[in-house]
Design a protein around this motif. Structure first.
Motif, PDB file in Angstrom:
ATOM      1  N   LEU A 155      36.590  45.894  45.921  1.00 33.11           N
ATOM      2  CA  LEU A 155      35.293  45.271  46.215  1.00 33.11           C
ATOM      3  C   LEU A 155      35.402  44.318  47.402  1.00 33.11           C
ATOM      4  CD1 LEU A 155      34.189  44.419  42.555  1.00 33.11           C
ATOM      5  CD2 LEU A 155      33.382  46.306  44.002  1.00 33.11           C
ATOM      6  N   GLU A 156      36.634  44.113  47.898  1.00 28.94           N
ATOM      7  CA  GLU A 156      36.815  43.119  48.974  1.00 28.94           C
ATOM      8  C   GLU A 156      36.692  43.765  50.357  1.00 28.94           C
ATOM      9  OE1 GLU A 156      40.445  41.581  50.240  1.00 28.94           O
ATOM     10  OE2 GLU A 156      39.752  39.542  50.557  1.00 28.94           O
ATOM     11  N   ASP A 157      37.782  43.856  51.096  1.00 29.94           N
ATOM     12  CA  ASP A 157      37.687  44.184  52.519  1.00 29.94           C
ATOM     13  C   ASP A 157      37.157  45.582  52.826  1.00 29.94           C
ATOM     14  OD1 ASP A 157      38.535  41.691  53.124  1.00 29.94           O
ATOM     15  OD2 ASP A 157      40.571  42.250  53.688  1.00 29.94           O
ATOM     16  N   ALA A 158      37.283  46.517  51.887  1.00 28.94           N
ATOM     17  CA  ALA A 158      36.830  47.887  52.171  1.00 28.94           C
ATOM     18  C   ALA A 158      35.327  48.059  51.923  1.00 28.94           C
ATOM     19  CB  ALA A 158      37.616  48.887  51.327  1.00 28.94           C
TER      20      ALA A 158
ATOM     21  N   ILE B 112      40.908  46.484  39.458  1.00 32.69           N
ATOM     22  CA  ILE B 112      39.743  46.181  40.314  1.00 32.69           C
ATOM     23  C   ILE B 112      40.097  45.004  41.210  1.00 32.69           C
ATOM     24  CG2 ILE B 112      37.346  45.375  40.357  1.00 32.69           C
ATOM     25  CD1 ILE B 112      36.927  46.686  37.635  1.00 32.69           C
ATOM     26  N   ARG B 113      39.940  45.188  42.546  1.00 27.47           N
ATOM     27  CA  ARG B 113      40.119  44.025  43.431  1.00 27.47           C
ATOM     28  C   ARG B 113      38.766  43.372  43.639  1.00 27.47           C
ATOM     29  NH1 ARG B 113      42.844  43.585  49.460  1.00 27.47           N
ATOM     30  NH2 ARG B 113      41.084  44.879  50.101  1.00 27.47           N
ATOM     31  N   ILE B 114      38.660  42.132  43.196  1.00 28.38           N
ATOM     32  CA  ILE B 114      37.420  41.370  43.339  1.00 28.38           C
ATOM     33  C   ILE B 114      37.457  40.588  44.655  1.00 28.38           C
ATOM     34  CG2 ILE B 114      37.123  41.215  40.840  1.00 28.38           C
ATOM     35  CD1 ILE B 114      38.202  38.374  40.915  1.00 28.38           C
TER      36      ILE B 114
ATOM     37  N   PRO C   4      42.468  38.580  45.671  1.00 33.42           N
ATOM     38  CA  PRO C   4      42.984  38.413  47.026  1.00 33.42           C
ATOM     39  C   PRO C   4      43.162  36.941  47.375  1.00 33.42           C
ATOM     40  CG  PRO C   4      40.638  38.883  47.113  1.00 33.42           C
ATOM     41  CD  PRO C   4      41.036  38.938  45.653  1.00 33.42           C
ATOM     42  N   LYS C   5      44.038  36.698  48.340  1.00 35.04           N
ATOM     43  CA  LYS C   5      44.203  35.379  48.952  1.00 35.04           C
ATOM     44  C   LYS C   5      44.413  34.263  47.921  1.00 35.04           C
ATOM     45  CE  LYS C   5      41.737  37.138  52.902  1.00 35.04           C
ATOM     46  NZ  LYS C   5      41.276  38.435  52.434  1.00 35.04           N
ATOM     47  N   VAL C   6      45.297  34.527  46.978  1.00 33.88           N
ATOM     48  CA  VAL C   6      45.706  33.482  46.026  1.00 33.88           C
ATOM     49  C   VAL C   6      46.657  32.545  46.771  1.00 33.88           C
ATOM     50  CG1 VAL C   6      47.069  33.048  43.942  1.00 33.88           C
ATOM     51  CG2 VAL C   6      45.423  34.938  43.989  1.00 33.88           C
TER      52      VAL C   6
ATOM     53  N   LEU D 140      49.384  37.882  47.659  1.00 28.89           N
ATOM     54  CA  LEU D 140      49.967  36.867  48.536  1.00 28.89           C
ATOM     55  C   LEU D 140      49.793  37.383  49.959  1.00 28.89           C
ATOM     56  CD1 LEU D 140      53.296  35.939  46.703  1.00 28.89           C
ATOM     57  CD2 LEU D 140      50.968  35.236  46.202  1.00 28.89           C
ATOM     58  N   GLU D 141      48.959  36.693  50.747  1.00 28.40           N
ATOM     59  CA  GLU D 141      48.664  37.234  52.083  1.00 28.40           C
ATOM     60  C   GLU D 141      48.345  36.143  53.098  1.00 28.40           C
ATOM     61  OE1 GLU D 141      45.509  40.151  51.647  1.00 28.40           O
ATOM     62  OE2 GLU D 141      44.410  38.939  50.209  1.00 28.40           O
ATOM     63  N   THR D 142      48.765  34.927  52.786  1.00 28.99           N
ATOM     64  CA  THR D 142      48.586  33.833  53.735  1.00 28.99           C
ATOM     65  C   THR D 142      49.908  33.062  53.839  1.00 28.99           C
ATOM     66  OG1 THR D 142      47.963  32.269  52.015  1.00 28.99           O
ATOM     67  CG2 THR D 142      46.159  33.521  53.016  1.00 28.99           C
TER      68      THR D 142
ATOM     69  N   ASN E  68      48.458  42.922  56.191  1.00 28.89           N
ATOM     70  CA  ASN E  68      47.494  42.832  57.301  1.00 28.89           C
ATOM     71  C   ASN E  68      47.010  41.397  57.482  1.00 28.89           C
ATOM     72  OD1 ASN E  68      47.585  45.533  57.985  1.00 28.89           O
ATOM     73  ND2 ASN E  68      45.820  46.101  56.752  1.00 28.89           N
ATOM     74  N   ASP E  69      46.596  40.790  56.373  1.00 29.69           N
ATOM     75  CA  ASP E  69      46.133  39.395  56.480  1.00 29.69           C
ATOM     76  C   ASP E  69      47.272  38.474  56.895  1.00 29.69           C
ATOM     77  OD1 ASP E  69      43.309  38.726  55.973  1.00 29.69           O
ATOM     78  OD2 ASP E  69      43.607  40.003  54.224  1.00 29.69           O
ATOM     79  N   LEU E  70      48.461  38.723  56.348  1.00 32.37           N
ATOM     80  CA  LEU E  70      49.587  37.845  56.686  1.00 32.37           C
ATOM     81  C   LEU E  70      49.889  37.913  58.187  1.00 32.37           C
ATOM     82  CD1 LEU E  70      51.797  35.911  55.746  1.00 32.37           C
ATOM     83  CD2 LEU E  70      53.271  37.903  55.354  1.00 32.37           C
TER      84      LEU E  70
HETATM   85 MG   LIG Z   1      44.006  41.314  52.765  1.00 34.39          MG
END
Ligand SMILES: [Mg+2]
Ligand SMILES: CC(C)(COP(=O)(O)OP(=O)(O)OC[C@H]1O[C@@H](n2cnc3c(N)ncnc32)[C@H](O)[C@@H]1OP(=O)(O)O)[C@@H](O)C(=O)NCCC(=O)NCCSC(=O)C[C@H](O)C(=O)O
Length: 285
Positions: A33-36, A65-67, A93-95, A123-125, A150-152
């Motif tokens: 449900l997030e980036d896509a 499910i990705r919220i 995402p982005k915890v 974990l992406e930051t 990708n985010d990292l």
């Molecule tokens: Mg990401």
């Protein structure tokens, strides 16, 4: 533990992908449900994903499910719907902290999520990498760490480089944290869906690091991923040899033996048994 070699993202708004995934040999699916999903499709995607996750149509594939992230306008409704659908996991995402994990844990409870619904924390930051240890240990409900490369890379201003050199510090911190807390950990995605040789090289690197599996964006990546993350015939044969040799040595009162010229101790037996257990779990699927 469940084998999670291949974990495929599906855009939550894409009915064709949601349908196709019912026949794909991925170990697990992340209905996204997030980036896509574009902002104007967030609500319809939430309904589609809720129905898909609750349908029971995905057989033995684990469904997550990705919220949307905690600080977004969609988060609360996504979390409520996901809790009601009762998937295997809610991917967050982005915890960035243990506190984020505890917030999600409480919200799942308040919204009546079934006990089998675990938390997969992304974990992406940079801050997440620096807090990996506290995040991994924050909750018994957290079962898997998922890397968002990708985010990292974006946050680091990193460029593509051989061996993913700019990302290695973050990947390693996350792996240390996952293993210290006894959690599984999945590598990030490989964006070039046509470059299967490049994909296989990156998946092999991830296995060598110690990842349990890799997240994927395209069905073509599933077969090579399953192969790379399954113990090879040689690895299985070697594991049996290690266990047999060690048992024979122990029967004679020895605690150390050599196999193919290399020293084997009890710790090698533990690793050999892990390989055989993983192979059995894959065969049982
Ligand atoms: Mg990401
Ligand atoms: C990348 C894609 C947009 C490519 O799509 P497309 O050009 O349509 O691919 P193909 O024509 O080769 O597709 C062939 C058939 O496979 C189906 N398909 C494609 N992708 C998927 C999928 N992910 N799941 C299920 N089925 C899929 C097509 O429908 C075709 O089927 P058929 O009609 O029967 O021929 C596309 O692959 C895609 O959208 N991938 C997923 C993108 C996504 O979910 N992105 C978000 C997650 S990644 C991320 O966020 C990383 C993280 O957060 C980070 O920071 O790193």
């Amino acid at each position: 533990m469940a084998p999670r070699r291949s974990v495929l993202y599906l855009p939550g708004a894409n009915e064709r992908a949601l349908d196709k995934a019912k026949t794909l040999p991925a170990d697990a699916l992340i209905l996204d449900l997030e980036d896509a999903v574009s902002p104007d499709a967030k609500e319809s995607a939430r309904e589609r994903v809720h129905a898909a996750a609750a349908s029971g149509d995905y057989g033995e594939r684990e469904v997550a499910i990705r919220i949307n992230g905690i600080d977004t306008e969609w988060h609360d409704a996504d979390l409520r719907a996901a809790a009601q659908a009762g998937p295997a996991a809610v991917v967050v995402p982005k915890v960035d902290s243990a506190r984020d994990v505890m917030t999600i844990e409480r919200a799942l409870e308040l919204n009546g999520a079934p006990g089998h619904t675990t938390i997969w924390a992304m974990l992406e930051t940079p801050v997440a990498m620096l807090h990996a240890e506290e995040i991994a240990a924050a909750s018994d409900r957290l079962s898997v760490l998922v890397i968002g490369t990708n985010d990292l890379a974006k946050e680091l201003h990193a460029e593509p480089a051989a061996g993913r050199a700019p990302l290695v510090a973050g990947l390693s911190l996350s792996l240390l944290a996952a293993r210290a807390a006894g959690k599984q950990i999945l590598d990030g995605v490989y964006n070039d869906v046509q470059d299967l040789a490049g994909f296989e090289a990156e998946a092999t690197q991830a296995r060598q690091f110690g990842f349990d599996g890799k997240t994927l964006v395209h069905p073509g990546q599933i077969e090579p991923c399953n192969r790379v993350f399954a113990p090879s015939d040689e690895a299985i044969a070697h594991a049996r040899k290690v266990i047999d040799a060690f048992e024979a040595a122990r029967a004679k009162g020895d605690a150390v033996v050599t196999v193919d010229g290399r020293m084997v101790e009890n710790l090698h037996v533990t690793e050999a048994q892990r390989i055989l257990d993983l192979s059995d779990a894959i065969a049982a699927k």
